[in-house]
Design an enzyme around this catalytic site. Sequence first.
Site, PDB file in Angstrom:
ATOM      1  CE1 TYR A 146      -3.204   2.920   0.571  1.00 22.42           C
ATOM      2  CE2 TYR A 146      -3.673   2.055   2.753  1.00 22.42           C
ATOM      3  CZ  TYR A 146      -3.926   2.958   1.754  1.00 22.42           C
ATOM      4  OH  TYR A 146      -4.894   3.918   1.933  1.00 22.42           O
ATOM      5  CE  LYS A 174      -6.348   1.909  -1.258  1.00 27.50           C
ATOM      6  NZ  LYS A 174      -7.092   2.050   0.024  1.00 27.50           N
ATOM      7  CB  ILE A 216      -8.810  -0.564  -3.200  1.00 29.07           C
ATOM      8  CG1 ILE A 216      -8.223  -1.911  -3.657  1.00 29.07           C
ATOM      9  CG2 ILE A 216      -9.295  -0.643  -1.752  1.00 29.07           C
ATOM     10  CD1 ILE A 216      -6.928  -2.293  -2.941  1.00 29.07           C
TER      11      ILE A 216
END
Length: 310
Positions: A146, A174, A216
């Site tokens: 992330y 992400k 996301i």
Amino acid sequence: MTTPSTDDLTSRLQGLWLPLITPFRDGELDEASLRRLVRHYAAGPVDGFILAATSGEGMSLRADELERLVTVTRSELSASGRHLPILLGLSGASTAKLLDALDETAAWPIDGYLIASPYYIRPSQRGLVQHFTALADHASWPLVLYNIPYRTAVNLDNETLLQLAEHPNIIGLKDCGADRAQSIDLLARRPSGFRVLTGEDAQYFDALTDGADGAILLSAHLQTEIFASVRTLLKQGNRDAAQAAWDSISELTKLLFAEPSPAPVKYWLAQQGLIDSPEVRLPMVEVSAELAGRLDAEIERRTQPLLRRA
């Protein structure tokens, strides 16, 4: 270490994933609202759940609440008859503490982890490689990295990401780098099978056209079908229809971040009846009266019917 679920999760790490909010009521985890949320989204075009990440106020959750969040979500998914993968959000500035967290959660009913860069201490790129490699070597489940430098104060640069992407237990990213040029470069150079999903709600359409595997998105708690249709239409080659769908929701992505997230989307979901309270945990606060008025107007404009409470 590689687990038997790595290839399966990699294949499913695409499309529209929901970073599920964590409902609270009177200071406690609201299990009734959580069950209602999971049933609702499991019946729609969502491809996976992220639990206890930024949108889920994960850093405010106690260890027992975190485990209960996972257990209830998996239970409701099983009851729905739809097996959606679950990534558990973890974050921290200590490699040793995160290794402990991996041990503590290894037997939980999850499919992988979403792990942010260490925050505040701003390690070097070499330190980031060693940090994530240690976690990936140790984890019982696959890792999705992330990258969100405006929260962690450190950017995972592309050379670092490409090195980490070669690890068999690191399967994707992400991408909240907010740097389109860096994202395009990564998409062009990533190894086969390494998934990239945007986490920048306002850049969803651009990221998909640049080649991202999905997204996301907090905003996809609302108008979920339209968010999903943008990618479906692009994959079908119908760019004009995809653009029109995106144009119908692009302003929503700005409204939901007009004040610190997830307070605005929690207000909306409470107005819909999907959760019983818009409560957030300090230092987060509920939306201002001014923003509540703007959200009410948008809810009315979109004429979404109130949902019956289960």
